[in-house]
Design a protein around this motif. Structure first.
Motif, PDB file in Angstrom:
ATOM      1  N   GLU A   1       0.832  -1.199   0.000  1.00 30.15           N
ATOM      2  CA  GLU A   1       0.000   0.000   0.000  1.00 30.15           C
ATOM      3  C   GLU A   1       0.868   1.250   0.000  1.00 30.15           C
ATOM      4  OE1 GLU A   1      -3.579   2.108   2.617  1.00 30.15           O
ATOM      5  OE2 GLU A   1      -2.638   0.239   3.302  1.00 30.15           O
ATOM      6  N   ALA A   2       1.926   1.235   0.837  1.00 29.42           N
ATOM      7  CA  ALA A   2       2.822   2.403   0.909  1.00 29.42           C
ATOM      8  C   ALA A   2       3.561   2.605  -0.396  1.00 29.42           C
ATOM      9  CB  ALA A   2       3.816   2.221   2.059  1.00 29.42           C
ATOM     10  N   ILE A   3       4.006   1.488  -1.003  1.00 31.77           N
ATOM     11  CA  ILE A   3       4.724   1.560  -2.275  1.00 31.77           C
ATOM     12  C   ILE A   3       3.802   2.112  -3.359  1.00 31.77           C
ATOM     13  CG2 ILE A   3       5.843   0.195  -4.084  1.00 31.77           C
ATOM     14  CD1 ILE A   3       6.737  -1.731  -1.847  1.00 31.77           C
ATOM     15  N   SER A   4       2.559   1.652  -3.352  1.00 30.47           N
ATOM     16  CA  SER A   4       1.586   2.100  -4.350  1.00 30.47           C
ATOM     17  C   SER A   4       1.312   3.593  -4.229  1.00 30.47           C
ATOM     18  CB  SER A   4       0.287   1.308  -4.193  1.00 30.47           C
ATOM     19  OG  SER A   4      -0.686   1.763  -5.094  1.00 30.47           O
ATOM     20  N   ILE A   5       1.244   4.096  -2.988  1.00 30.80           N
ATOM     21  CA  ILE A   5       0.963   5.515  -2.767  1.00 30.80           C
ATOM     22  C   ILE A   5       2.117   6.374  -3.277  1.00 30.80           C
ATOM     23  CG2 ILE A   5       0.701   7.272  -0.967  1.00 30.80           C
ATOM     24  CD1 ILE A   5      -0.872   5.146   0.640  1.00 30.80           C
ATOM     25  N   GLN A   6       3.356   5.940  -2.987  1.00 33.99           N
ATOM     26  CA  GLN A   6       4.525   6.718  -3.420  1.00 33.99           C
ATOM     27  C   GLN A   6       4.727   6.645  -4.931  1.00 33.99           C
ATOM     28  OE1 GLN A   6       8.067   6.402  -0.722  1.00 33.99           O
ATOM     29  NE2 GLN A   6       6.802   4.822   0.253  1.00 33.99           N
ATOM     30  N   GLY A   7       4.391   5.484  -5.507  1.00 39.61           N
ATOM     31  CA  GLY A   7       4.343   5.297  -6.951  1.00 39.61           C
ATOM     32  C   GLY A   7       5.546   5.758  -7.736  1.00 39.61           C
ATOM     33  N   ASP A   8       5.280   6.624  -8.721  1.00 40.40           N
ATOM     34  CA  ASP A   8       6.312   7.067  -9.664  1.00 40.40           C
ATOM     35  C   ASP A   8       7.464   7.787  -8.979  1.00 40.40           C
ATOM     36  OD1 ASP A   8       4.843   5.993 -11.697  1.00 40.40           O
ATOM     37  OD2 ASP A   8       3.904   7.889 -12.290  1.00 40.40           O
ATOM     38  N   ALA A   9       7.167   8.551  -7.940  1.00 39.99           N
ATOM     39  CA  ALA A   9       8.219   9.306  -7.248  1.00 39.99           C
ATOM     40  C   ALA A   9       9.225   8.357  -6.608  1.00 39.99           C
ATOM     41  CB  ALA A   9       7.602  10.212  -6.191  1.00 39.99           C
ATOM     42  N   LEU A  10       8.734   7.285  -6.009  1.00 41.45           N
ATOM     43  CA  LEU A  10       9.614   6.293  -5.398  1.00 41.45           C
ATOM     44  C   LEU A  10      10.478   5.614  -6.448  1.00 41.45           C
ATOM     45  CD1 LEU A  10      10.561   4.533  -3.026  1.00 41.45           C
ATOM     46  CD2 LEU A  10       8.586   3.053  -3.448  1.00 41.45           C
ATOM     47  N   TYR A  11       9.859   5.218  -7.555  1.00 44.00           N
ATOM     48  CA  TYR A  11      10.608   4.556  -8.625  1.00 44.00           C
ATOM     49  C   TYR A  11      11.675   5.484  -9.199  1.00 44.00           C
ATOM     50  CZ  TYR A  11      11.752   2.475 -13.115  1.00 44.00           C
ATOM     51  OH  TYR A  11      12.445   1.956 -14.184  1.00 44.00           O
TER      52      TYR A  11
END
Length: 518
Positions: A191-201
């Protein structure tokens, strides 16, 4: 606008050239007139002229020496030599240095204008070429993420990897023959990874790209696959140390950005064997406990297990082949054997990791065969897998899903073949009276003649020639019953050009000649 500098130790020559240029060109700016090689070098550094008209024989640094010095720092500058007749040998030497042309004194105005136009054309051509290169580079930069993801997807999904490797390396001008795979797993909830999405990648991608020459794959659930291009070191241990040091540097940099990851690292191999490095990286990741980085060759394999990692990979590959080939009964047997082996030889965590790896491989295979979401349900597989806690239930669930994919692939193949054959039959039935061949029909259905011939025979029990011949004879029989046409006319109507051949063929298939048929 073109910037021009005049270099000559005679003031009258300078003024004469200046007047000629001002009278014949409205697209130039004379940025300086100097009388020595030293002054030419100094003014060039300050003014950056496009074209320099250079005298050869001057006090101190002569024209040849000045050209050599300037060209060493400003390779795009164009030179036109001005020389007296007796300095012709010097002029030839200057031409060899890459000057545009040379002009003999006394200067002919028409010749001067002609040579300058020639120099300007060269400059415009080079400017256009540089502009095209910049635009192409910009396009390539925009395409890079797509190319990289295609490269990594091919690696992950068992596609035509050799072709993708060559295409990617050619475009990126990569000459390394060796590379290794790092698999990064983000230590956070989905869920956290999905929220951060493109910025995290983007943060992960930028960090890795800054540290090495590599291809960074997409973020899939919580993992990123990275191919690092690295010349093979003579010693495997040194190679391993270098790879681990890079991975540790990446984890440290990401920690500063509040991104926690762990990295499994595969061995450095030839590019065509890169899949093995991917498998090794995934395996190292599955064996990690508290480590942030683990190299495959550092994994301590338990001696109590009779089922090695490479044997696991062999069995997974065998299962994939059965899934693709549609051998459902053999697949059922192979799955039972495989599940039994991993349950007996691995702890619960390793069991789930190995099974998850197989499920991802099977999904990749179904994706390659263009199965739809409705047929397979890609979006729910991973979440369903993770919700199941019982080992027995997980085995049963995996068994059902893998069989479903295999049966769907087989059904898809059968449906595709049936549609192709139906289209082929329609084409033959509508064109039997023409001079058609195997190539014509296979082109109509958009598959190769060799493959079409095979599936046509498998589906109908007749090859193409036999089907066409039978169709023509059946139509001939109908026409003979009508008694409206002669045998010769019927021969032509059903696509044959030789009445004698038609009569012999008809008798062979029907048992009587066309004239005897009733």
């Amino acid at each position: 606008m073109f910037k021009i500098m005049i270099v000559d130790d005679e003031w009258l020559v300078q003024e004469g050239i200046k007047v000629t240029l001002e009278n014949h060109f409205d697209n130039i700016e004379i940025v300086g007139m100097v009388s020595s090689g030293r002054e030419a070098i100094e003014m060039n550094a300050a003014k950056h002229p496009d074209i320099i008209l250079m005298d050869i024989k001057m006090p101190g640094i002569n024209g040849i020496e000045a050209i050599q010095t300037i060209r060493g720092r400003f390779s795009q500058t164009k030179f036109v030599i001005i020389s007296a007749y007796e300095q012709f040998d010097y002029a030839k030497q200057a031409v060899e240095l890459g000057v545009v042309d040379y002009i003999l004194k006394p200067i002919n105005q028409n010749k001067l204008v002609e040579v300058l136009n020639k120099a300007m054309d060269k400059i415009l051509e080079e400017r256009e070429q540089r502009s095209r290169l910049i635009k192409n580079r910009e396009k390539l930069e925009k395409m890079m993420p797509v190319l990289e993801k295609g490269f990594i997807y091919s690696l992950l999904m068992h596609g035509n990897f050799k072709h993708e490797v060559k295409k990617y390396c050619d475009i990126m001008e990569i000459h390394n023959e060796d590379a290794y795979v790092m698999t990064l797993e983000i230590k956070d909830s989905e869920e956290a990874i999905s929220i951060q999405g493109d910025a995290l990648y983007k943060k992960i991608q930028d960090t890795i790209k800054y540290k090495c020459k590599c291809a960074v794959g997409p973020l899939i659930i919580n993992r990123v696959t990275v191919v690092v291009f690295s010349g093979a070191l003579s010693d495997e241990y040194d190679q391993r140390v270098e790879a681990v040091s890079l991975a540790e540097s990446i984890t440290a940099s990401l920690e500063k950005s509040d991104v926690q990851v762990k990295i499994g690292v595969g061995a450095c191999l030839k590019l065509e064997r890169l899949r093995h490095s991917l498998e090794q990286a995934s395996y190292a990741l599955s064996k990690m406990a508290t480590e942030a980085v683990l190299h495959h060759n550092d994994v301590m394999v338990s001696t109590s297990s009779d089922y090695s990692y490479m044997e696991v990979k062999d069995d997974q590959e065998a299962i994939l082949l059965l899934v693709e080939s549609g051998q459902i009964d053999k697949l059922r047997e192979q799955l039972h054997v495989f599940f039994d082996k991993i349950s007996r030889n691995f702890d619960e965590v390793s069991f789930r990791n190995v099974l998850m790896e197989l499920i991802v491989m099977v999904l990749s295979t179904s994706y390659k065969h263009e199965l739809s979401e409705a047929e397979v349900g890609y979006s729910t597989y991973i979440s369903e897998f993770r919700r199941i806690t019982s080992q027995n239930q997980l085995t049963s669930w995996s068994y059902r899903k893998i069989i479903l994919v295999a049966e769907t692939i087989q059904s898809s193949k059968t449906s595709h073949v049936s549609n192709v054959i139906l289209k082929a039959k329609t084409y033959i039935d509508e064109n039997f009276d023409k001079d058609i061949g195997l190539n014509d029909v296979s082109k109509e259905v958009s598959i190769s003649p060799q493959y079409f011939s095979t599936i046509f025979k498998e589906e109908l029990g007749l090859n193409f020639i036999e089907y066409l011949r039978n169709k023509r004879v059946e139509v001939a029989k109908e026409l003979l019953r009508d008694k409206k046409f002669s045998v010769k006319e019927i021969c032509y109507k059903v696509g044959y050009n030789d009445p004698n051949y038609f009569s012999r063929l008809f008798k062979k298939l029907v048992g009587v000649s066309p004239t005897e048929f009733k």
